[in-house]
Design a protein around this motif. Structure first.
Motif, PDB file in Angstrom:
ATOM      1  N   ALA A 109       4.136  11.242   1.975  1.00  0.00           N
ATOM      2  CA  ALA A 109       4.819  10.516   0.904  1.00  0.00           C
ATOM      3  C   ALA A 109       5.555  11.455  -0.043  1.00  0.00           C
ATOM      4  CB  ALA A 109       3.804   9.665   0.139  1.00  0.00           C
ATOM      5  N   PHE A 150      -7.356  10.461  11.579  1.00  0.00           N
ATOM      6  CA  PHE A 150      -6.482  10.289  12.745  1.00  0.00           C
ATOM      7  C   PHE A 150      -7.118  11.093  13.872  1.00  0.00           C
ATOM      8  CE2 PHE A 150      -3.446   9.867   9.173  1.00  0.00           C
ATOM      9  CZ  PHE A 150      -3.038   8.570   9.412  1.00  0.00           C
ATOM     10  N   LEU A 153      -5.107  13.299  16.400  1.00  0.00           N
ATOM     11  CA  LEU A 153      -4.279  14.396  15.902  1.00  0.00           C
ATOM     12  C   LEU A 153      -5.173  15.592  15.589  1.00  0.00           C
ATOM     13  CD1 LEU A 153      -1.962  12.503  13.368  1.00  0.00           C
ATOM     14  CD2 LEU A 153      -1.796  12.644  15.843  1.00  0.00           C
ATOM     15  N   CYS A 187      -0.187  14.837   7.501  1.00  0.00           N
ATOM     16  CA  CYS A 187       0.022  13.407   7.280  1.00  0.00           C
ATOM     17  C   CYS A 187      -0.205  13.056   5.811  1.00  0.00           C
ATOM     18  CB  CYS A 187      -0.925  12.580   8.145  1.00  0.00           C
ATOM     19  SG  CYS A 187      -0.371  12.434   9.844  1.00  0.00           S
ATOM     20  N   THR A 231       0.808  -1.218   0.000  1.00  0.00           N
ATOM     21  CA  THR A 231       0.000   0.000   0.000  1.00  0.00           C
ATOM     22  C   THR A 231       0.846   1.276   0.000  1.00  0.00           C
ATOM     23  OG1 THR A 231      -1.642  -1.207   1.280  1.00  0.00           O
ATOM     24  CG2 THR A 231      -1.856   1.182   1.242  1.00  0.00           C
ATOM     25  N   GLU A 232       1.836   1.329   0.893  1.00  0.00           N
ATOM     26  CA  GLU A 232       2.639   2.543   1.032  1.00  0.00           C
ATOM     27  C   GLU A 232       3.284   2.947  -0.290  1.00  0.00           C
ATOM     28  OE1 GLU A 232       2.641  -0.199   2.956  1.00  0.00           O
ATOM     29  OE2 GLU A 232       3.942   0.084   4.688  1.00  0.00           O
ATOM     30  N   ALA A 268       0.872   9.086  13.959  1.00  0.00           N
ATOM     31  CA  ALA A 268      -0.206   8.682  13.061  1.00  0.00           C
ATOM     32  C   ALA A 268      -0.224   7.165  12.907  1.00  0.00           C
ATOM     33  CB  ALA A 268      -0.028   9.354  11.694  1.00  0.00           C
ATOM     34  N   ALA A 270      -3.793   1.503   9.430  1.00  0.00           N
ATOM     35  CA  ALA A 270      -4.372   1.375   8.085  1.00  0.00           C
ATOM     36  C   ALA A 270      -4.391   2.733   7.383  1.00  0.00           C
ATOM     37  CB  ALA A 270      -5.776   0.795   8.172  1.00  0.00           C
ATOM     38  N   SER A 271      -4.854   3.756   8.081  1.00  0.00           N
ATOM     39  CA  SER A 271      -4.864   5.095   7.497  1.00  0.00           C
ATOM     40  C   SER A 271      -3.451   5.581   7.219  1.00  0.00           C
ATOM     41  CB  SER A 271      -5.547   6.094   8.444  1.00  0.00           C
ATOM     42  OG  SER A 271      -6.930   6.014   8.316  1.00  0.00           O
ATOM     43  N   ALA A 272      -2.539   5.229   8.114  1.00  0.00           N
ATOM     44  CA  ALA A 272      -1.157   5.672   7.937  1.00  0.00           C
ATOM     45  C   ALA A 272      -0.584   5.118   6.630  1.00  0.00           C
ATOM     46  CB  ALA A 272      -0.308   5.239   9.125  1.00  0.00           C
ATOM     47  N   ARG A 273      -0.857   3.837   6.354  1.00  0.00           N
ATOM     48  CA  ARG A 273      -0.375   3.253   5.103  1.00  0.00           C
ATOM     49  C   ARG A 273      -0.979   3.990   3.918  1.00  0.00           C
ATOM     50  NH1 ARG A 273      -0.777  -1.570   8.048  1.00  0.00           N
ATOM     51  NH2 ARG A 273       1.332  -2.257   8.543  1.00  0.00           N
ATOM     52  N   LEU A 274      -2.249   4.375   4.063  1.00  0.00           N
ATOM     53  CA  LEU A 274      -2.935   5.035   2.948  1.00  0.00           C
ATOM     54  C   LEU A 274      -2.387   6.431   2.661  1.00  0.00           C
ATOM     55  CD1 LEU A 274      -6.681   4.011   3.265  1.00  0.00           C
ATOM     56  CD2 LEU A 274      -5.004   3.322   1.558  1.00  0.00           C
ATOM     57  N   VAL A 275      -1.654   7.031   3.587  1.00  0.00           N
ATOM     58  CA  VAL A 275      -0.998   8.292   3.249  1.00  0.00           C
ATOM     59  C   VAL A 275       0.480   8.053   2.937  1.00  0.00           C
ATOM     60  CG1 VAL A 275      -2.605   9.768   4.499  1.00  0.00           C
ATOM     61  CG2 VAL A 275      -0.577   8.888   5.674  1.00  0.00           C
ATOM     62  N   GLY A 276       0.866   6.785   2.832  1.00  0.00           N
ATOM     63  CA  GLY A 276       2.220   6.486   2.384  1.00  0.00           C
ATOM     64  C   GLY A 276       3.249   6.368   3.496  1.00  0.00           C
ATOM     65  N   ILE A 277       2.797   6.357   4.763  1.00  0.00           N
ATOM     66  CA  ILE A 277       3.746   6.166   5.864  1.00  0.00           C
ATOM     67  C   ILE A 277       4.185   4.710   5.875  1.00  0.00           C
ATOM     68  CG2 ILE A 277       4.007   6.153   8.389  1.00  0.00           C
ATOM     69  CD1 ILE A 277       1.964   8.474   8.433  1.00  0.00           C
ATOM     70  N   ARG A 278       5.484   4.472   5.958  1.00  0.00           N
ATOM     71  CA  ARG A 278       5.987   3.098   6.012  1.00  0.00           C
ATOM     72  C   ARG A 278       5.909   2.641   7.459  1.00  0.00           C
ATOM     73  NH1 ARG A 278       9.956   5.317   1.755  1.00  0.00           N
ATOM     74  NH2 ARG A 278       9.198   4.310  -0.137  1.00  0.00           N
ATOM     75  N   VAL A 279       4.762   2.025   7.778  1.00  0.00           N
ATOM     76  CA  VAL A 279       4.432   1.735   9.176  1.00  0.00           C
ATOM     77  C   VAL A 279       5.451   0.788   9.816  1.00  0.00           C
ATOM     78  CG1 VAL A 279       2.684   0.739  10.699  1.00  0.00           C
ATOM     79  CG2 VAL A 279       2.001   2.220   8.821  1.00  0.00           C
ATOM     80  N   GLY A 280       5.941  -0.181   9.037  1.00  0.00           N
ATOM     81  CA  GLY A 280       6.941  -1.094   9.582  1.00  0.00           C
ATOM     82  C   GLY A 280       8.140  -0.331  10.130  1.00  0.00           C
ATOM     83  N   VAL A 299       0.642   4.270  -2.884  1.00  0.00           N
ATOM     84  CA  VAL A 299       0.286   5.652  -2.567  1.00  0.00           C
ATOM     85  C   VAL A 299       1.349   6.603  -3.127  1.00  0.00           C
ATOM     86  CG1 VAL A 299       0.009   7.286  -0.679  1.00  0.00           C
ATOM     87  CG2 VAL A 299      -1.009   5.009  -0.525  1.00  0.00           C
ATOM     88  N   ARG A 300       2.597   6.189  -3.002  1.00  0.00           N
ATOM     89  CA  ARG A 300       3.690   7.037  -3.457  1.00  0.00           C
ATOM     90  C   ARG A 300       3.681   7.284  -4.964  1.00  0.00           C
ATOM     91  NH1 ARG A 300       7.730   7.775   0.624  1.00  0.00           N
ATOM     92  NH2 ARG A 300       6.653   7.058   2.482  1.00  0.00           N
ATOM     93  N   GLU A 324      -1.598   5.437  15.961  1.00  0.00           N
ATOM     94  CA  GLU A 324      -3.031   5.615  16.184  1.00  0.00           C
ATOM     95  C   GLU A 324      -3.867   4.820  15.188  1.00  0.00           C
ATOM     96  OE1 GLU A 324      -4.859   9.638  16.547  1.00  0.00           O
ATOM     97  OE2 GLU A 324      -6.382   8.605  15.360  1.00  0.00           O
ATOM     98  N   ASN A 325      -3.477   4.832  13.936  1.00  0.00           N
ATOM     99  CA  ASN A 325      -4.311   4.206  12.904  1.00  0.00           C
ATOM    100  C   ASN A 325      -3.427   3.680  11.773  1.00  0.00           C
ATOM    101  OD1 ASN A 325      -6.184   3.573  10.921  1.00  0.00           O
ATOM    102  ND2 ASN A 325      -7.533   5.266  11.445  1.00  0.00           N
TER     103      ASN A 325
END
Ligand SMILES: Nc1ncnc2c1ncn2[C@@H]1O[C@H](COP(=O)(O)OP(=O)(O)O)[C@@H](O)[C@H]1O
Ligand SMILES: [Mg+2]
Lengths: 237, 291
Positions: A105, A90, A93, A101, A72-73, B167, B173-183, A76-77, B170-171
């Motif tokens: 990306a 969120f 926040l 947020c 997914t990440e 982020a 799934a949402s974090a992945r959807l904004v491109g945050i590399r959660v791992g 998105v990018r 907290e969430n």
């Protein structure tokens, strides 16, 4: 011109439960495409599969590259912003932090502050609430926030999952008007999933109809709107 | 009156230890939303690493950053090797793994460095202030804790990566959807928690002596402090840690039946009371949600 997104033979399942049975559809460069269907038809699942959130097979070609199976990440990018079902706020926040947020990306950090202002231009109400904890915003405001957050990516394609859900008709009309302008002025292609078919067909150029995980109809929005069976089943007149 | 002030100061001095530990606890809770029972053992192990480096003759001010760096890497490695494979496993699996880690790290430290207690030096000297009520080391420890807290506040509040970590916690799934590399943010959270834990261990060791079981009761007090202050609030956790120190001391002095022996149950009682009556802690932010 080749389409921005070309999906072929898309299958998806939750565990052993198969939900999508080989969908084919496309989203053009710019413009609004809508994916219609009754509750449970598989609309949300389709968007989730596009973003690599659930197991799927088939080809998902975005700007000429097959992105099926990527995390997914990374999808998105590439410039695909997803406004998820339930908005994905969120909640802990602030509103402004939610917007920031959305730009996570991006690598052009210098332009982010200006883009926050641009989003406030589209949604002045968010500016008033910028320091407020996002969970305390009203449903309509959270939907605006989710769209604003998606815009912060400067996406090429925006996926919207039932943006009208749970909102008062007046708010919905306002929101869709803004969506139309955003799509045009920012050059973003929109793929909107809706149960509210009348609303979506007003906005869209192209439409697809899915029933229990299969594509049963596609065409220009006008064609779909004028179809007898669609009228009876989805438009109610 | 004089006795009361004395007890308050002593309480704050011991509370500094708990505050330090509570801060590390909250740090990892922010990153993974689980209480890590092996956190105290990780801190203890880091402290042994520091002790070993000192034994090899390295100067204190080189050992400190080196230990923090090693611990950071160690925390990331534990996440990668032990926690990540768990994935979305239920909370009980996480607890089982934390307890396993606890046992493994504890025995490993005993195996490498044995169980005899070892003195650990303080960088703040031997003296004390206020007529012996509070040692220079305790004052230094409180100072360092507050500095770390300030650093964390600035990090989470004003940096992009800090926001990404909040982020993602907290969430996801949402974090992945904004491109945050959660791992990566989770791994970073583990690294930071281990690093802060190592600072806590190094500051605590001169007061309690170094041995594999040094953190047993301290971690419990750290949890109590974190829960009292609020698991979502680093500053609350630090306050909670000090408060636990003071409460423990006052109860030991003024409630005759408590004495020294019943201090630990008081921490437990506090945890339970707070969880029942104010689950978000004193400063924790309830997550308000409208739908
Ligand atoms: N997380 C899930 N686990 C199992 N089945 C699911 C899950 N989400 C949706 N489904 C099932 O998949 C089908 C399609 O759901 P969905 O894509 O959410 O429909 P829509 O968005 O069109 O209302 C439904 O039968 C639904 O029950
Ligand atoms: Mg849906």
């Amino acid at each position: 011109m080749s389409p921005l997104l070309q999906v072929s033979d898309l299958h998806a399942s939750y565990g052993d439960f198969r939900v999508l049975h080989g969908l084919d559809f496309a989203v053009g460069q710019g413009g609004v495409t809508t994916l219609l269907g009754a509750n449970g038809a598989g609309k949300t699942t389709t968007l989730r599969a596009l973003c690599g959130m659930i197991r799927h097979s088939g080809r998902i070609v975005f700007e000429g590259a097959d992105i099926a199976g990527r995390p997914t990440e990374e999808i998105v990018r590439l410039g695909i912003a997803h406004v998820p079902e339930g908005r994905g706020t969120f909640t802990g926040l602030t509103a402004e932090e939610n917007l920031l947020c959305g730009a996570m990306a991006r690598s052009d950090r210098g332009a982010i502050a200006a883009d926050v202002e641009r989003v406030y231009g589209w949604f002045p109400r968010l500016k008033e609430r910028r320091r407020q904890q996002a969970g305390t915003l009203s449903g309509g405001e959270q939907q605006m926030l989710a769209i604003g957050r998606a815009l912060m990516l400067r996406p090429k394609l925006m996926l919207l999952d039932e943006p009208s859900f749970g909102l008062a008709p007046l708010i919905v009309a306002e929101l869709f008007e803004i969506l139309r302008k955003v799509g045009e002025e920012e050059g973003v292609a929109l793929l909107i999933v809706e149960q509210n078919a009348a609303l979506a067909l007003e906005l869209a150029d192209r439409a697809y109809l899915i029933e229990t995980g299969c594509m049963v109809m596609s065409g220009s929005a006008a064609e779909i709107r004028d179809d007898e069976s669609v009228r009876a089943a989805y438009l109610g007149y | 009156m004089e006795l009361l002030i004395q007890q308050l100061v002593t309480g704050i001095a011991t509370g500094g230890i708990y505050a330090c530990m509570a801060l590390a606890v909250v740090m990892i809770y922010q990153a993974i939303h689980h209480l890590n029972f092996s956190q105290g053992e990780m801190a203890m192990f880091s402290t042994f690493v520091a002790w070993q480096l000192l034994q090899w003759g390295l100067p204190y001010w080189a050992v400190l950053p080196l230990t923090v760096a090693v611990s950071f890497a160690g925390g990331m490695a534990i996440e990668r090797l032990v926690i990540r494979p768990l994935g979305q496993a239920p909370i009980l699996s996480h607890i089982a793994v934390f307890i396993g880690l606890f046992a493994v790290i504890n025995s490993l430290a005993g195996f490498i460095w044995d169980f005899t207690i070892k003195p650990f030096p303080s960088p703040f000297g031997e003296g004390s202030q206020l007529g012996g009520l509070i040692s220079n080391h305790q004052i230094g420890m409180i100072g360092v804790t507050l500095v770390v807290l300030l650093f964390l506040y600035l990090f989470f509040r004003y940096t992009r990566i800090g926001l990404a970590m909040r982020a993602a916690a907290e969430n996801p799934a949402s974090a992945r959807l904004v491109g945050i590399r959660v791992g990566r943010t989770v791994a970073l959270g583990w690294g930071m928690a281990a690093a802060i834990g190592s600072i806590a261990g190094i500051l605590i060791a001169p007061l309690v002596f170094l041995e594999p079981n040094m953190m047993l009761s301290i971690l419990l007090y750290g949890f109590a402090g974190a829960v009292l202050g609020g698991l979502s609030s680093p500053a609350g956790a630090v306050f909670g840690g000090f408060a636990i120190g003071v409460i423990e001391n006052l109860a030991g002095t003024y409630i005759p039946v408590v004495g020294d022996e019943l201090k630990l149950p008081i921490a437990l009682l506090l945890i339970v009371t707070v969880l029942v009556f104010k689950p978000t802690g004193l400063f924790g932010r309830p997550v308000v949600q409208r739908v």
